[in-house]
Write an enzyme that holds these catalytic residues in place. Structure first.
Site, PDB file in Angstrom:
ATOM      1  N   GLU A 120     -22.450  65.307  31.700  1.00  0.00           N
ATOM      2  CA  GLU A 120     -23.833  65.014  32.114  1.00  0.00           C
ATOM      3  C   GLU A 120     -24.762  66.072  31.526  1.00  0.00           C
ATOM      4  O   GLU A 120     -24.516  67.266  31.678  1.00  0.00           O
ATOM      5  CB  GLU A 120     -23.933  65.010  33.638  1.00  0.00           C
ATOM      6  CG  GLU A 120     -25.336  64.998  34.198  1.00  0.00           C
ATOM      7  CD  GLU A 120     -26.156  63.803  33.755  1.00  0.00           C
ATOM      8  OE1 GLU A 120     -27.287  64.022  33.293  1.00  0.00           O
ATOM      9  OE2 GLU A 120     -25.659  62.667  33.881  1.00  0.00           O
ATOM     10  N   HIS A 135     -20.097  49.620  68.714  1.00  0.00           N
ATOM     11  CA  HIS A 135     -19.176  50.762  68.652  1.00  0.00           C
ATOM     12  C   HIS A 135     -17.739  50.244  68.578  1.00  0.00           C
ATOM     13  O   HIS A 135     -17.383  49.307  69.293  1.00  0.00           O
ATOM     14  CB  HIS A 135     -19.341  51.636  69.893  1.00  0.00           C
ATOM     15  CG  HIS A 135     -18.341  52.750  69.983  1.00  0.00           C
ATOM     16  ND1 HIS A 135     -18.475  53.914  69.265  1.00  0.00           N
ATOM     17  CD2 HIS A 135     -17.182  52.857  70.687  1.00  0.00           C
ATOM     18  CE1 HIS A 135     -17.445  54.705  69.546  1.00  0.00           C
ATOM     19  NE2 HIS A 135     -16.649  54.087  70.402  1.00  0.00           N
ATOM     20  N   ASP A 175     -36.160  43.314  34.858  1.00  0.00           N
ATOM     21  CA  ASP A 175     -36.268  44.580  34.149  1.00  0.00           C
ATOM     22  C   ASP A 175     -37.451  44.613  33.182  1.00  0.00           C
ATOM     23  O   ASP A 175     -38.085  45.650  32.995  1.00  0.00           O
ATOM     24  CB  ASP A 175     -34.978  44.856  33.374  1.00  0.00           C
ATOM     25  CG  ASP A 175     -33.784  45.070  34.288  1.00  0.00           C
ATOM     26  OD1 ASP A 175     -33.979  45.098  35.513  1.00  0.00           O
ATOM     27  OD2 ASP A 175     -32.664  45.214  33.767  1.00  0.00           O
ATOM     28  N   GLY A 215     -29.060  55.076  29.316  1.00  0.00           N
ATOM     29  CA  GLY A 215     -30.288  54.487  29.830  1.00  0.00           C
ATOM     30  C   GLY A 215     -30.520  53.073  29.334  1.00  0.00           C
ATOM     31  O   GLY A 215     -29.731  52.521  28.565  1.00  0.00           O
ATOM     32  N   ARG A 216     -31.626  52.503  29.786  1.00  0.00           N
ATOM     33  CA  ARG A 216     -31.972  51.133  29.422  1.00  0.00           C
ATOM     34  C   ARG A 216     -33.424  51.050  28.979  1.00  0.00           C
ATOM     35  O   ARG A 216     -34.225  51.921  29.291  1.00  0.00           O
ATOM     36  CB  ARG A 216     -31.762  50.192  30.622  1.00  0.00           C
ATOM     37  CG  ARG A 216     -30.325  50.078  31.069  1.00  0.00           C
ATOM     38  CD  ARG A 216     -30.237  49.240  32.324  1.00  0.00           C
ATOM     39  NE  ARG A 216     -30.825  49.936  33.468  1.00  0.00           N
ATOM     40  CZ  ARG A 216     -31.083  49.353  34.638  1.00  0.00           C
ATOM     41  NH1 ARG A 216     -30.845  48.063  34.786  1.00  0.00           N
ATOM     42  NH2 ARG A 216     -31.587  50.050  35.642  1.00  0.00           N
ATOM     43  N   ALA A 233     -31.250  44.339  40.182  1.00  0.00           N
ATOM     44  CA  ALA A 233     -31.059  42.897  40.266  1.00  0.00           C
ATOM     45  C   ALA A 233     -31.733  42.300  41.493  1.00  0.00           C
ATOM     46  O   ALA A 233     -32.340  41.219  41.420  1.00  0.00           O
ATOM     47  CB  ALA A 233     -29.567  42.568  40.273  1.00  0.00           C
TER      48      ALA A 233
END
Length: 275
Positions: free
Chosen positions: A5, A246, A114, A73-74, A122
């Site tokens: 990264e 619960h 997008d 990325g896009r 989406a």
């Protein structure tokens, strides 16, 4: 598996306390996680793919991998559609400009998903499609969500909605943040996944919930309660007084709300003495 990264932390868009839980689990399962590291060169060889890396924690510049997955990325796919032959406008990043009804400058052409702008998700696109279809059918509707959830489908999952702590700070908002650790959840214990965390970001003046973040198994299934709370303008007392079944993981949302008033059943948080 080695994760590389280039930024100082994984998932820059998410709050650090949520990412830390994921990173801790990943660190125990991955060969290594290299932050602030870049890939300088990839070369296919007979014995695999040779990757040349550069970063502060790289002990060997060249490594051999069986496969490499790149995620850089896009961008909107608005090129090659003949938009120049229409009145449709595109911004500097390639997104098609639309109004609140998802209509472009060409009144009979709509754009969703997008290509119509962030967030590129989406479920956001599906909602936009519904709005556009209803407008085409003659109904008076607009696209104006108060909150859009985001989910990272890792293990554990990370989900958030509304303002993150960083976004609140960027807007000069000083929220009250409460965190309920899943180590205090009976259901998390039975699932052997007590490494999770549920937190609420609250406006201290109105006590309205302005953000929610969850990290843990099934976080994506839980975040919709936060979406509804923000859409309905719920305050932290509303959530705390809503009876949750619960034992379930959704109880952590109720107990996080109770922490705001110091009344959580399964987690005691001492109050700091004022000086």
């Amino acid at each position: 598996v080695t994760v590389v990264e280039m930024t100082p932390g994984l998932l820059p868009g998410a709050d650090r306390d949520l990412v830390r839980v994921l990173q801790k689990r990943m660190a125990s399962r991955m060969d290594s996680i290299l932050l602030q590291t870049t890939v300088k060169l990839l070369k296919v060889q007979k014995n695999g793919i040779k990757a040349t890396l550069e970063g502060p924690d790289v002990d060997q510049n060249a490594r051999i991998f069986d496969k490499v997955l790149l995620a850089v990325g896009r961008r909107p796919n608005s090129v090659g559609l003949g938009l120049a032959n229409t009145k449709i406008e595109v911004d500097g990043r390639g997104f098609i400009k639309v109004d609140a009804q998802r209509r472009t400058a060409e009144k009979n052409i709509f754009a969703i998903g997008d290509v119509a702008g962030e967030p590129m998700l989406a479920h956001k696109a599906s909602h936009e499609g519904r709005v556009a279809a209803e407008v085409i059918a003659g109904r008076q509707v607009v696209y104006e969500p108060a909150a859009i959830p985001a989910v990272v489908f890792t293990d554990p999952e990370i989900a958030w909605v509304g303002l993150t702590e960083k976004e609140a700070a960027d807007r000069s908002i000083a929220p009250k943040v409460v965190r309920f650790p899943w180590a205090a959840s009976g259901r998390a214990a039975t699932l052997d996944r007590d490494d999770g965390l549920t937190k609420l970001v609250i406006d201290p003046q109105s006590e309205r919930i302005i953000g929610m973040g969850i990290v843990g198994s099934g976080a994506g299934e839980m975040i919709s309660e936060g979406v509804l709370a923000i859409e309905m303008g719920a305050n932290v007392t509303d959530v705390g007084l809503t009876i949750h079944p619960h034992p379930t993981l959704t109880e952590t949302i109720m107990e996080a709300a109770d922490l705001f008033h110091g009344t959580a059943t399964h987690f005691y948080q001492s109050k700091r003495r004022s000086r």
